[in-house]
Design a protein around this motif. Structure first.
Motif, PDB file in Angstrom:
ATOM      1  N   LEU A   1      13.413  22.401 -54.962  1.00 22.34           N
ATOM      2  CA  LEU A   1      14.147  23.015 -55.761  1.00 22.34           C
ATOM      3  C   LEU A   1      15.669  22.789 -55.618  1.00 22.34           C
ATOM      4  O   LEU A   1      16.064  22.691 -54.288  1.00 22.34           O
ATOM      5  N   LEU A   2      16.436  22.308 -56.314  1.00 19.75           N
ATOM      6  CA  LEU A   2      17.894  22.216 -56.173  1.00 19.75           C
ATOM      7  C   LEU A   2      19.087  23.141 -56.987  1.00 19.75           C
ATOM      8  O   LEU A   2      18.202  23.302 -58.101  1.00 19.75           O
TER       9      LEU A   2
ATOM     10  N   TRP B   1      14.672  18.387 -61.445  1.00 23.50           N
ATOM     11  CA  TRP B   1      14.750  19.500 -60.100  1.00 23.50           C
ATOM     12  C   TRP B   1      15.881  20.404 -60.042  1.00 23.50           C
ATOM     13  O   TRP B   1      15.641  21.318 -59.250  1.00 23.50           O
ATOM     14  N   ILE B   2      16.842  20.226 -60.851  1.00 23.97           N
ATOM     15  CA  ILE B   2      18.122  21.141 -60.552  1.00 23.97           C
ATOM     16  C   ILE B   2      17.669  22.474 -61.422  1.00 23.97           C
ATOM     17  O   ILE B   2      17.546  22.352 -62.751  1.00 23.97           O
ATOM     18  N   GLY B   3      17.872  23.611 -60.677  1.00 28.24           N
ATOM     19  CA  GLY B   3      17.517  24.890 -61.394  1.00 28.24           C
ATOM     20  C   GLY B   3      18.488  25.911 -60.814  1.00 28.24           C
ATOM     21  O   GLY B   3      19.727  25.805 -60.527  1.00 28.24           O
TER      22      GLY B   3
ATOM     23  N   ALA C   1      19.431  21.704 -51.371  1.00 29.94           N
ATOM     24  CA  ALA C   1      18.016  21.130 -51.907  1.00 29.94           C
ATOM     25  C   ALA C   1      16.989  21.909 -50.821  1.00 29.94           C
ATOM     26  O   ALA C   1      17.148  22.028 -49.728  1.00 29.94           O
ATOM     27  N   VAL C   2      16.102  22.574 -51.381  1.00 24.91           N
ATOM     28  CA  VAL C   2      15.290  23.496 -50.585  1.00 24.91           C
ATOM     29  C   VAL C   2      13.726  23.070 -50.902  1.00 24.91           C
ATOM     30  O   VAL C   2      13.453  22.793 -52.169  1.00 24.91           O
TER      31      VAL C   2
ATOM     32  N   ARG D   1       9.554  22.224 -58.631  1.00 25.71           N
ATOM     33  CA  ARG D   1       8.541  21.142 -58.694  1.00 25.71           C
ATOM     34  C   ARG D   1       8.178  20.250 -57.724  1.00 25.71           C
ATOM     35  O   ARG D   1       8.850  20.094 -56.885  1.00 25.71           O
ATOM     36  N   MET D   2       7.068  19.374 -57.770  1.00 28.39           N
ATOM     37  CA  MET D   2       6.999  18.447 -56.885  1.00 28.39           C
ATOM     38  C   MET D   2       8.030  17.471 -56.731  1.00 28.39           C
ATOM     39  O   MET D   2       8.635  16.833 -57.881  1.00 28.39           O
ATOM     40  N   PRO D   3       8.404  16.984 -55.660  1.00 27.24           N
ATOM     41  CA  PRO D   3       9.398  16.047 -55.129  1.00 27.24           C
ATOM     42  C   PRO D   3       9.042  14.475 -55.974  1.00 27.24           C
ATOM     43  O   PRO D   3       8.067  14.362 -56.234  1.00 27.24           O
TER      44      PRO D   3
END
Length: 743
Positions: free
Chosen positions: A666-667, A721-723, A657-658, A730-732
């Motif tokens: 982003l995950l 959020w997984i990419g 997770a960043v 994207r926004m958390p």
């Protein structure tokens, strides 16, 4: 400028100062090299040793006679041959008598001549000495015109330029010395092995070093030990004349009751003082530098016996000894530097093994020729006298009449019987009782025997092959004296292979104790005894506060990751104690003031780390790859000019997770991260403005967690959020901290 006096006191020569100085220093250097420090390749002796042996022979101190005071011997050497300090001469004599310093002692000492513990010998007025049988071998033939003599320093007597040397003493006893601009260091060798190599070299003058090493596998030290070198290393050293030999102590395990054991050291490396060795090991035990060892005892009498007591029966003897080999003189290196004097003792040269052996053979060949010629001249003179005696017996009545009646009987005998002056003088000097008939028979027998010997000498001097055969025979006779079956000739140093790499755990050298590593925000570090609770009350300097709090052992390594992308390593046993506020960590490392600490970790070789910079670049690296060996650290993460290293996380999980400073999350799967050892890495998350704010590893099935105050929240639905790595994100989720931090 300087005025140089070259002859009479009133003769002055002007010369530049540097020229005069260099000329004088060169003369001094050459004198030191040729007349003091380097041994002669022929007899392996320096001038002081040669003069000692010659003076002792002149005093008739052979092995069959009694001893004489060393003060008497030293006085003769100093007064007649060696005008230097008496203590220097006595020290040289003492060393020749020490069976732990010289492989084949040349002096037989009576009294206190020192010990392997480093004890000093008694004063020369208390000790006595004589030559050994080996020294007789080296001196054998000195009265038979085998070598040249030169005037002594005062011109009142003569001294030998070199000794006949029936023993290959240069290699048998070795030599060491420091001259000007060069030095020599030759270990002792086994004389029986040397004779085998010499005999082979006589038969095969072009023998290779590899072949000679089959006969001479390595040095043979008087104190024994184990030569732990590969054959290739030994061969290379002998081929070049330079190198070194690793020597280890000889040891074995003795079993005790209850499954316990002890290690007994029976031989130590050459030139290592036993008392200092024992003291050094005892210091390591007292300082807890070797945790596996509890005690050491020196039970030596005439033989070496050092007893080591391991901490428990579970300690492996090989690991304990490997630890001691690394930290003490139980393992030492003896250098090989075969700088010797060749060309009649005039020229220093670095020789290899074959050249050293050949120098000895050439010397023995010259000695054989000179002794043969000397003996031939003696025989010819004696035969001439005997022939005169025979003429006398054949004309006895006439000879008696000439002696009784003639005024000049000598001239008359020479004229009448065609005698030489030597024969005439010998007849005139005969005793009356020699005129017996029995004496005539003995003279004829002696003449026949000498004629046969003369015939052999003439054949020997006329045939080089016969001479080399005679030298080989002498070497075979020598081997009977110093052979492997004799007490003095038996090999003492065991030949072994180079030791295999033995993994020595840090616990072997450091007492394992629990500690708590505390590092403040400003970088003041200390190691407090025991594992303290996280809420324990710890005081810091005013204006400072807690930074890192780690549980460790004294045997652990502490990894320090800094903003310059370098990892530094500090042993936890090297950290200051818990008293006070500790010491600045950056003083223990070569870390400049413009950089700061990012992370402190207790080293775990099984882990993998993620290192990343503020510009969003990073990669995975094995923790074993980041351990630094020097204070300067190890560069792992390369950073751009405006970026700096900011994150070091343990890779635990299957996803990363960043989150950026732009509040985009982003995950992505951990498989997308490459594993490297050094570099800038790959882009973890793309940013238009700002940079990376935080990064975290997690397991997808357990969800992503973050802290909000004292509470922990977990988000299980992460589909949005997984990419892929390097996307913007994207926004958390709602409720994510405004600090953009997971913890």
């Amino acid at each position: 400028m300087t005025d140089e006096m070259t002859g009479p006191a009133n003769e002055v020569r002007r010369a530049p100062f540097d020229e005069a100085l260099s000329e004088r220093y060169l003369a001094y250097a050459l004198s030191t090299i040729t007349s003091r420090s380097l041994p002669d390749a022929r007899d392996g002796l320096k001038p002081v040793h040669r003069r000692l042996l010659y003076a002792m022979r002149e005093l008739k101190l052979n092995p069959q006679t009694g001893f004489k005071k060393c003060a008497r011997i030293v006085g003769d050497v100093m007064g007649k041959y060696h005008p230097h300090g008496d203590q220097a001469i006595y020290d040289a004599m003492v060393r020749l008598a020490q069976d732990f310093a010289v492989r084949y002692p040349l002096v037989d000492g009576q009294g206190n001549f020192g010990s392997i513990d480093g004890d000093n010998p008694a004063a020369m007025r208390y000790t006595e000495a004589r030559l050994t049988a080996i020294a007789e071998l080296i001196l054998d033939g000195i009265d038979e015109d085998a070598i040249d003599f030169r005037p002594t320093y005062d011109g009142e007597g003569e001294e030998p330029v070199v000794l006949p040397s029936g023993l290959p003493n240069l290699l048998a006893n070795g030599a060491s010395g420091i001259a000007v601009g060069m030095a020599t260091s030759i270990p002792p060798h086994n004389a029986a092995e040397l004779t085998d190599a010499l005999i082979h070299l006589i038969k095969h003058p072009k023998a290779t070093i590899e072949k000679l090493v089959e006969f001479i596998p390595g040095p043979d030290f008087p104190t024994g030990g184990v030569l732990a070198e590969d054959r290739e290393t030994v061969t290379e050293a002998y081929a070049t004349g330079r190198g070194s030999f690793r020597v280890r102590a000889k040891w074995h395990v003795e079993d005790l009751k209850g499954g316990q054991y002890q290690i007994v050291i029976t031989e130590i490396p050459y030139q290592v003082q036993k008392s200092r060795l024992v003291e050094r090991i005892a210091e390591l035990v007292m300082d807890r530098k070797i945790a596996m060892l509890t005690d050491i005892h020196d039970e030596s009498a005439e033989d070496v016996r050092i007893v080591l007591e391991p901490k428990s029966r579970n300690v492996e003897a090989e690991v304990l000894m490997e630890t001691l080999f690394r930290q003490t003189d139980l393992e030492s290196r003896f250098s090989l530097n075969m700088n010797v004097l060749v060309d009649g003792g005039k020229v220093p040269k670095l020789v290899n093994l074959r050249e050293a052996l050949q120098e000895f053979l050439d010397h023995r060949h010259e000695v054989l020729v000179r002794r043969s010629e000397h003996r031939k001249a003696q025989i010819e003179r004696r035969m001439e006298i005997l022939e005169g005696y025979i003429i006398c017996y054949l004309n006895l009545d006439e000879i008696i009449r000439i002696i009784r009646e003639e005024d000049e009987p000598k001239k008359e005998m020479i004229r009448r019987f065609e005698l030489s002056e030597l024969q005439a003088d010998s007849i005139l000097n005969m005793r009356l009782r020699s005129l017996r008939k029995l004496e005539e028979i003995e003279i004829r027998k002696e003449h026949e025997k000498l004629a046969e010997e003369l015939k052999g000498l003439i054949a020997l001097l006329g045939d080089e092959g016969l001479r080399w055969k005679r030298i080989a025979g002498q070497l075979k006779d020598l081997k009977k004296t110093v052979g492997p079956d004799t007490d003095i000739g038996r090999r003492r140093t065991v030949i072994a292979q180079a030791p295999q790499a033995v993994e020595v755990p840090l616990e072997a050298m450091i007492e394992r104790e629990p500690v708590t590593v505390v590092c403040s925000r400003k970088g003041w570090i200390r190691a407090m005894k025991g594992h303290l609770a996280e809420d324990a009350e710890i005081k810091f300097k005013e204006g400072d506060g807690p930074g890192f709090f780690l549980h460790a052992q004294t045997t652990d390594k502490l990894l320090v990751f800094a903003t310059n992308g370098r990892f530094y390593t500090v042993g936890c046993d090297k950290l200051p104690g818990g008293r006070g506020n500790g010491e600045p960590l950056r003083l223990m490392l070569d870390l400049s003031n413009e950089h700061d600490f990012v992370q402190l970790l207790v080293h775990d070789p099984a882990r993998t780390l993620l290192v990343a910079s503020t510009d969003g670049r990073g990669f995975l690296v094995k923790e074993t790859e980041v351990v630094a060996q020097t204070r300067n650290g190890k560069q792992v993460l390369n950073v751009a000019d405006k970026a700096e290293a900011a994150f070091c996380r343990v890779a635990e999980g299957d996803h990363v997770a960043v989150i950026g400073k732009n509040r985009k999350l982003l995950l992505f799967a951990i498989e997308e991260l490459p594993e490297m050892t050094r570099g800038r890495g790959v882009m973890l998350q793309k940013y238009r403005d700002g940079g990376m704010s935080d990064v975290k590893f997690f397991r997808k099935k357990e969800g992503l967690t973050w802290r909000i105050g004292d509470r922990t929240r977990t988000e299980m639905d992460l589909t949005g959020w997984i990419g892929k790595r390097a996307q913007a994100g994207r926004m958390p989720p709602a409720g994510f901290p405004r600090s953009n931090k997971f913890d």
